[in-house]
Design a protein around this motif. Structure first.
Motif, PDB file in Angstrom:
ATOM      1  N   THR A 135       0.846  -1.225  -0.095  1.00  0.00           N
ATOM      2  CA  THR A 135      -0.163   0.059  -0.136  1.00  0.00           C
ATOM      3  C   THR A 135       0.744   1.123  -0.083  1.00  0.00           C
ATOM      4  O   THR A 135       1.913   1.320   0.604  1.00  0.00           O
ATOM      5  CB  THR A 135      -0.919   0.120   1.003  1.00  0.00           C
ATOM      6  N   SER A 136       0.415   2.203  -0.762  1.00  0.00           N
ATOM      7  CA  SER A 136       1.112   3.539  -0.794  1.00  0.00           C
ATOM      8  C   SER A 136       0.721   4.362   0.418  1.00  0.00           C
ATOM      9  O   SER A 136       1.562   5.412   0.680  1.00  0.00           O
ATOM     10  CB  SER A 136       0.633   4.440  -2.104  1.00  0.00           C
ATOM     11  N   GLY A 137      -0.234   3.648   1.238  1.00  0.00           N
ATOM     12  CA  GLY A 137      -0.357   4.726   2.374  1.00  0.00           C
ATOM     13  C   GLY A 137      -1.300   6.074   2.258  1.00  0.00           C
ATOM     14  O   GLY A 137      -1.097   6.958   3.067  1.00  0.00           O
ATOM     15  N   ALA A 138      -1.817   6.200   1.108  1.00  0.00           N
ATOM     16  CA  ALA A 138      -2.236   7.495   0.641  1.00  0.00           C
ATOM     17  C   ALA A 138      -3.528   7.595   0.849  1.00  0.00           C
ATOM     18  O   ALA A 138      -4.380   8.570   1.161  1.00  0.00           O
ATOM     19  CB  ALA A 138      -2.166   7.525  -1.019  1.00  0.00           C
ATOM     20  N   VAL A 139      -4.318   6.631   1.468  1.00  0.00           N
ATOM     21  CA  VAL A 139      -5.832   6.688   1.431  1.00  0.00           C
ATOM     22  C   VAL A 139      -6.200   6.564   3.004  1.00  0.00           C
ATOM     23  O   VAL A 139      -5.821   5.497   3.742  1.00  0.00           O
ATOM     24  CB  VAL A 139      -6.590   5.669   0.534  1.00  0.00           C
ATOM     25  N   TYR A 140      -7.109   7.369   3.510  1.00  0.00           N
ATOM     26  CA  TYR A 140      -7.298   7.343   4.927  1.00  0.00           C
ATOM     27  C   TYR A 140      -8.851   7.212   5.145  1.00  0.00           C
ATOM     28  O   TYR A 140      -9.768   7.469   3.891  1.00  0.00           O
ATOM     29  CB  TYR A 140      -6.961   8.704   5.688  1.00  0.00           C
ATOM     30  N   PRO A 141      -9.362   6.548   6.134  1.00  0.00           N
ATOM     31  CA  PRO A 141      -8.942   6.408   7.371  1.00  0.00           C
ATOM     32  C   PRO A 141      -7.727   4.962   7.244  1.00  0.00           C
ATOM     33  O   PRO A 141      -7.255   4.717   8.226  1.00  0.00           O
ATOM     34  CB  PRO A 141      -9.830   5.958   8.141  1.00  0.00           C
ATOM     35  N   ALA A 142      -7.892   4.279   5.941  1.00  0.00           N
ATOM     36  CA  ALA A 142      -7.174   2.910   6.197  1.00  0.00           C
ATOM     37  C   ALA A 142      -5.608   2.938   6.469  1.00  0.00           C
ATOM     38  O   ALA A 142      -5.364   2.209   7.506  1.00  0.00           O
ATOM     39  CB  ALA A 142      -7.301   2.350   4.841  1.00  0.00           C
TER      40      ALA A 142
END
Ligand code: BV8
Length: 253
Positions: free
Chosen positions: A201-208
């Motif tokens: 994951t790129s860690g770009a999407v929240y809240p995930a």
């Protein structure tokens, strides 16, 4: 201390360290993103090349506003993705997670941002689908209360014969809330885990993406599996710079 470890033909110290953590944990949380399905042939969203978002802006295609603006375009994009997913198979990364969970009952909570269902097809159960399921539909509006359609899911979104309500993919679009029950279970897993593996994951999407930060704050060790840097790298205790279908089978053997 973050160790940057390349995967290769032989085991690296960092891999042994993570295997030791795995051998001693009863509470493993795994957060996956589109990258774990890349080696199955499913395009990711943001890392260039054939990435899904390379052609479209997320808010145009994966939002209620975008769907209402052009239901046919958005519907066809999801039909294209459904056909693509139906034609691919889970890869060794998906299977390694399912196998480890089977050998360590009750020790893994698998949380995914993916909507492709490949974890379930690899044998994982109890998967927390943060962003819904691509192969499922639901009604766009509350509707007439007895909506039904005989239309096949073709090139246009099927409509209710009585009130005209449209079917839409049962995924979580940008600007939509995640399922409270799924989100609560994911938060509990992040709070309680001793070890979290963040895979693809790129860690770009929240809240995930915030689940990794939450786990860190609650004292968990964080391991990132990703061939590229991500927005979550700074919370990692160990970074395994390799593809999931290569690293996970070595890690979870
Ligand atoms: C919400 C379903 C509130 C649909 C998806 C500004 C700042 C922060 C947040 C926001 C902001 N503005 C708006 C927000 C909130 C917004 C958001 O996060 N926007 C981002 C883009 C800035 N979030 C939302 O809107 C969420 N809802 O906040 O609601 C609310 C609350 C109450 C009431 C009402 C509303 C909803 C977000 C869900 C969106 N839906 N998917 C669909 O799929 O069509 S998100 C979409 O992105 C996918 O699910 C995908 O999984 C997810 C995350 O992307 P990744 O999985 O990380 O994929 P990506 O391509 O980015 O990265 C792939 C990685 O894999 C790369 O790092 C690559 O290096 C790596 N990789 C490649 N190959 C491999 C590999 N790794 C390992 N092995 C390999 N072989």
């Amino acid at each position: 201390m973050t160790e940057f470890l390349e995967t290769g033909d032989y085991v690296y110290p960092g891999l042994a360290q993570v295997q030791q953590w795995l051998a001693n944990t009863q509470r493993l949380a795994v957060l996956t993103g589109a990258g774990i399905s890349a080696e199955s042939g499913v395009p990711t969203f943001r890392d260039g090349g054939s990435a899904f978002w390379a052609q479209f802006k997320p808010e145009d295609m994966a939002s209620e506003k975008g769907f209402r603006r052009d239901p046919t375009l958005v519907w066809r994009w999801y039909q294209y993705r459904r056909e693509l997913i139906a034609a691919v198979q889970p890869n060794a990364g998906h299977r390694a997670l399912a196998s480890w969970a089977g050998r360590h009952p009750g020790c893994m909570t698998l949380i995914t941002q993916n909507v492709d269902g490949l974890h379930q097809r690899a044998g994982s159960s109890g998967v927390l689908n943060l962003h819904g399921e691509l192969m499922q539909d639901r009604w766009l509006e509350a509707g007439c209360g007895c909506c039904r359609t005989d239309e096949a899911a073709a090139a246009e979104p099927p409509r209710c014969a009585l009130c005209g309500n449209m079917r839409r993919p049962a995924v979580v679009w940008f600007g939509e809330a995640l399922s409270p029950a799924v989100w609560s279970a994911a938060e509990s897993a992040a709070n309680a885990c001793e070890l979290m593996m963040v895979v693809g994951t790129s860690g770009a999407v929240y809240p995930a993406a915030g689940l990794a930060i939450r786990a860190k704050r609650h004292g968990a060790k964080i391991v990132i599996v990703n061939p590229q840097p991500s927005e979550l790298d700074e919370v990692a205790d160990v970074l395994l710079r390799g593809p999931a279908a290569q690293v996970l089978p070595a890690l979870l053997a």
